[in-house]
Structures are given as C-alpha cells and as structure tokens.
Design a protein around this motif. Structure first.
Motif, PDB file in Angstrom:
ATOM      1  N   GLU A 100       9.811  28.857 -57.804  1.00 11.82           N
ATOM      2  CA  GLU A 100      10.206  28.839 -56.397  1.00 11.82           C
ATOM      3  C   GLU A 100       8.966  28.641 -55.535  1.00 11.82           C
ATOM      4  O   GLU A 100       8.060  29.483 -55.512  1.00 11.82           O
ATOM      5  CB  GLU A 100      10.937  30.118 -56.000  1.00 11.82           C
ATOM      6  CG  GLU A 100      11.455  30.036 -54.575  1.00 11.82           C
ATOM      7  CD  GLU A 100      12.483  31.094 -54.216  1.00 11.82           C
ATOM      8  OE1 GLU A 100      13.327  30.800 -53.352  1.00 11.82           O
ATOM      9  OE2 GLU A 100      12.420  32.208 -54.768  1.00 11.82           O
ATOM     10  N   HIS A 170      12.478  25.041 -56.872  1.00 12.58           N
ATOM     11  CA  HIS A 170      13.290  25.306 -55.678  1.00 12.58           C
ATOM     12  C   HIS A 170      12.352  25.551 -54.502  1.00 12.58           C
ATOM     13  O   HIS A 170      11.364  26.276 -54.622  1.00 12.58           O
ATOM     14  CB  HIS A 170      14.149  26.549 -55.942  1.00 12.58           C
ATOM     15  CG  HIS A 170      15.062  26.932 -54.819  1.00 12.58           C
ATOM     16  ND1 HIS A 170      14.935  28.114 -54.115  1.00 12.58           N
ATOM     17  CD2 HIS A 170      16.129  26.306 -54.286  1.00 12.58           C
ATOM     18  CE1 HIS A 170      15.890  28.195 -53.208  1.00 12.58           C
ATOM     19  NE2 HIS A 170      16.627  27.105 -53.286  1.00 12.58           N
ATOM     20  N   ALA A 171      12.664  24.920 -53.372  1.00 12.38           N
ATOM     21  CA  ALA A 171      11.860  25.125 -52.163  1.00 12.38           C
ATOM     22  C   ALA A 171      12.805  25.176 -50.968  1.00 12.38           C
ATOM     23  O   ALA A 171      13.306  24.131 -50.528  1.00 12.38           O
ATOM     24  CB  ALA A 171      10.836  24.006 -51.986  1.00 12.38           C
ATOM     25  N   HIS A 172      13.051  26.356 -50.465  1.00 13.57           N
ATOM     26  CA  HIS A 172      13.937  26.529 -49.318  1.00 13.57           C
ATOM     27  C   HIS A 172      13.084  26.787 -48.075  1.00 13.57           C
ATOM     28  O   HIS A 172      12.246  27.686 -48.064  1.00 13.57           O
ATOM     29  CB  HIS A 172      14.887  27.705 -49.552  1.00 13.57           C
ATOM     30  CG  HIS A 172      15.918  27.866 -48.476  1.00 13.57           C
ATOM     31  ND1 HIS A 172      17.162  27.281 -48.558  1.00 13.57           N
ATOM     32  CD2 HIS A 172      15.884  28.510 -47.285  1.00 13.57           C
ATOM     33  CE1 HIS A 172      17.865  27.577 -47.479  1.00 13.57           C
ATOM     34  NE2 HIS A 172      17.095  28.312 -46.678  1.00 13.57           N
ATOM     35  N   PHE A 175       9.642  22.365 -46.716  1.00 13.93           N
ATOM     36  CA  PHE A 175       9.400  21.068 -46.091  1.00 13.93           C
ATOM     37  C   PHE A 175       9.741  21.094 -44.603  1.00 13.93           C
ATOM     38  O   PHE A 175       9.227  20.284 -43.834  1.00 13.93           O
ATOM     39  CB  PHE A 175      10.195  19.981 -46.790  1.00 13.93           C
ATOM     40  CG  PHE A 175       9.673  19.605 -48.154  1.00 13.93           C
ATOM     41  CD1 PHE A 175       8.551  20.218 -48.688  1.00 13.93           C
ATOM     42  CD2 PHE A 175      10.312  18.639 -48.906  1.00 13.93           C
ATOM     43  CE1 PHE A 175       8.066  19.879 -49.933  1.00 13.93           C
ATOM     44  CE2 PHE A 175       9.834  18.272 -50.152  1.00 13.93           C
ATOM     45  CZ  PHE A 175       8.712  18.895 -50.674  1.00 13.93           C
ATOM     46  N   CYS A 186       3.330  17.506 -52.749  1.00  9.86           N
ATOM     47  CA  CYS A 186       4.308  18.137 -53.629  1.00  9.86           C
ATOM     48  C   CYS A 186       4.989  17.097 -54.518  1.00  9.86           C
ATOM     49  O   CYS A 186       5.100  17.280 -55.738  1.00  9.86           O
ATOM     50  CB  CYS A 186       5.334  18.896 -52.795  1.00  9.86           C
ATOM     51  SG  CYS A 186       6.559  19.803 -53.791  1.00  9.86           S
ATOM     52  N   ASP A 201      15.101  21.098 -56.158  1.00  7.64           N
ATOM     53  CA  ASP A 201      15.907  21.161 -54.942  1.00  7.64           C
ATOM     54  C   ASP A 201      15.048  21.621 -53.772  1.00  7.64           C
ATOM     55  O   ASP A 201      14.279  22.581 -53.908  1.00  7.64           O
ATOM     56  CB  ASP A 201      17.053  22.165 -55.108  1.00  7.64           C
ATOM     57  CG  ASP A 201      18.300  21.534 -55.708  1.00  7.64           C
ATOM     58  OD1 ASP A 201      18.197  20.427 -56.267  1.00  7.64           O
ATOM     59  OD2 ASP A 201      19.374  22.163 -55.635  1.00  7.64           O
ATOM     60  N   PHE A 202      15.204  20.948 -52.631  1.00  6.96           N
ATOM     61  CA  PHE A 202      14.488  21.400 -51.438  1.00  6.96           C
ATOM     62  C   PHE A 202      15.367  21.188 -50.214  1.00  6.96           C
ATOM     63  O   PHE A 202      16.213  20.296 -50.173  1.00  6.96           O
ATOM     64  CB  PHE A 202      13.157  20.657 -51.266  1.00  6.96           C
ATOM     65  CG  PHE A 202      13.291  19.177 -51.051  1.00  6.96           C
ATOM     66  CD1 PHE A 202      13.474  18.648 -49.771  1.00  6.96           C
ATOM     67  CD2 PHE A 202      13.215  18.296 -52.121  1.00  6.96           C
ATOM     68  CE1 PHE A 202      13.587  17.272 -49.572  1.00  6.96           C
ATOM     69  CE2 PHE A 202      13.333  16.918 -51.933  1.00  6.96           C
ATOM     70  CZ  PHE A 202      13.520  16.410 -50.649  1.00  6.96           C
ATOM     71  N   THR A 203      15.155  22.028 -49.212  1.00  7.71           N
ATOM     72  CA  THR A 203      15.815  21.832 -47.925  1.00  7.71           C
ATOM     73  C   THR A 203      14.823  21.230 -46.943  1.00  7.71           C
ATOM     74  O   THR A 203      13.599  21.318 -47.122  1.00  7.71           O
ATOM     75  CB  THR A 203      16.374  23.150 -47.354  1.00  7.71           C
ATOM     76  OG1 THR A 203      15.293  24.063 -47.133  1.00  7.71           O
ATOM     77  CG2 THR A 203      17.393  23.780 -48.298  1.00  7.71           C
ATOM     78  N   LYS A 252      19.845  19.493 -47.657  1.00  2.00           N
ATOM     79  CA  LYS A 252      19.258  19.685 -48.989  1.00  2.00           C
ATOM     80  C   LYS A 252      19.243  18.373 -49.755  1.00  2.00           C
ATOM     81  O   LYS A 252      20.156  17.544 -49.641  1.00  2.00           O
ATOM     82  CB  LYS A 252      20.059  20.731 -49.787  1.00  2.00           C
ATOM     83  CG  LYS A 252      19.465  21.036 -51.166  1.00  2.00           C
ATOM     84  CD  LYS A 252      20.352  21.988 -51.960  1.00  2.00           C
ATOM     85  CE  LYS A 252      20.233  23.431 -51.525  1.00  2.00           C
ATOM     86  NZ  LYS A 252      18.965  24.058 -51.999  1.00  2.00           N
TER      87      LYS A 252
END
Length: 267
Positions: A100, A170-172, A175, A186, A201-203, A252
């Motif tokens: 994460e 995972h990156a919430h 960005f 990244c 996955d990123f938002t 996302k």
C-alpha cells in the motif's frame, strides 16, 4: 455519489468566486490553509518535502483528517471499509502479498492487515508523523501479531523492495496529491515489484477539462493522460467504472504489466 464533477477547473477564478458565494462559511478555513501552504512551500522546496510538512501539520491536528480532510471518525471508517470491500470483491485473498503506497494511519490498512496472512502487508508513506499514527492504529486494533511492515520513503522508486513480489499494489488518495513527475516515477518502477498477474489500483482526481492543481496539494488529471503515461512504461491502465458507483469523490484506475494483462488477479 461517485466522483466529483470532472469538468470543473477548481483554479478558475469564476469557480472560486461561485464556490465562496455558495459556501461562505468555508472561506476562512481555506484562506488559512492557503497561507499555511504558501509558507510551507517557502520553507520546504521540492514536492515531497513540502507535502511531508503538510502531513505533519495535518496529523498534529487530527490523523483522521490528515488522510481525508474530514475529522469524522465515522467517515474515516467508512472510506477505509469501502477500499477494503472493493479489493476483496476484486479477488484480494489472504495469501496475496500487498503493497500500500501512502498507507497513512491505516484507514484501510488495518482491515488489509487483518485479512492477509501474517507478514503479507507492506505499507509505505512519506510522512513520519502519519506512520507514528499508523503504529497507534495497530495497537488500538490489536494487530501487532500480524507483523505488518511499515516504511518511510523519500520517493516512489521502490528500490529496496524485491522484484515480482506483490500481487496487489494499492494507492488511495496518493496521485490526487501528486504532481506529474511523481506519478510518472511511480509508473516507471511499479511494474518491477508486481508479481506475474498482479495489479496496481490507484485513485485520482479526474477532470475532463484542463488539468490543474490547487494549492500544490490537490492535482486533477484526465483519464487519457494517465493511460498514456502508464503505456510509456510498459503498463496497461483501465478506468474502473464500478468504483464510480460508490460514495467517493475520486475515480479509480487499474494498471497491469502489458505482458501480464490477461492474467490479472481476481478480475
């Protein structure tokens, strides 16, 4: 509720005037934030140093607010649960190894730690202050025996992590606070640490108009820009439409290594 209006340029003077007229009670807080951020940019050149200082200031006020601009513990719980349920619904299994990025004070991380096998959760953040808050979360939740790995980083090169190791990255809300060169860094390195068939996955804050930033804290990107930037580094990115149905203001995307796109985990 889904993502915020993708056509709005929040730096536009007309938008700011309209917003201030509709929400006059928020103007003093925004003014204080703008003054603080201007001072921090003068003291801390470079985005990582600057945003680390922002996080230190926000965490001192409230760790929950620092990771979501909302001091409500209920909303903190809700957003963390939303992230967790989404990834489990997309196939996150206990034996998977998860990285994460921007783990914060483990808003969702505490749920991932509990779900995954012992030692399979790795959390990174640029903020020492928020990582200390993450330790407090582990103690409060009684998760010490799960042996989560928490690390302070200066960049998103992941050079101290093994190649081909993580099933899910995972990156919430990372960005959404990152300028283009950080996003590209990244993308340039995340493929190396993804296991065969893994995904990232990123938002992000989505706009379909002009890309822009607000106070050097909030950055707005077009979907196509991120797709092209990922492709430049051997990655395939796709927009996750089902996330748009959830009550969150960001959009996302999912990234896979091009050679592995037919074997993505659980999706």
């Amino acid at each position: 509720m889904g993502a915020a209006d993708p056509f709005t340029n929040r730096r536009n003077l007309a938008h700011r005037v309209r917003y201030a007229l509709r929400h006059p009670e928020r103007v003093p807080a925004h003014t204080r934030r703008a003054a603080r951020d201007a001072w921090l940019r003068l003291r801390h050149p470079g985005h990582i140093a600057y945003y680390r200082a922002v996080m230190a200031a926000d965490t001192a006020r409230s760790p929950e607010a620092a990771v979501g601009h909302n001091p409500s513990r209920e909303r903190w719980d809700e957003i963390g649960r939303m992230q967790f349920d989404y990834l489990v619904g997309h196939g996150l299994l206990p034996h998977h190894r998860m990285l994460e990025i921007g783990c914060g004070n483990l808003r969702a991380g505490r749920l991932f730690v509990d779900h995954l096998d012992t030692g399979h959760y790795y959390g990174l953040d640029i903020s020492p202050a928020i990582l200390l808050a993450a330790q407090d979360t582990l103690v409060r939740e009684g998760l010490q025996s799960e042996l989560p790995y928490l690390a302070l980083v200066e960049d998103l090169t992941f050079d101290f992590l093994p190649a081909g190791y993580f099933d899910v990255v995972h990156a919430h809300s990372v960005f959404s606070h990152s300028p283009p060169h950080v996003v590209e860094q990244c993308f340039a390195h995340v493929g190396r640490v993804l296991a065969p068939g893994g995904f990232f996955d990123f938002t992000f804050n989505r706009t379909e108009g002009r890309e822009h930033q607000v106070l050097h804290e909030d950055f707005y990107y077009r979907t196509g820009t991120l797709i092209r930037l990922a492709a430049r580094h051997g990655l395939q990115a796709r927009f996750m439409d089902d996330w748009e149905l959830l009550p969150h203001r960001q959009s996302k995307m999912r990234v896979t290594v091009l050679s592995d796109r037919a074997r993505t985990v659980g999706s």
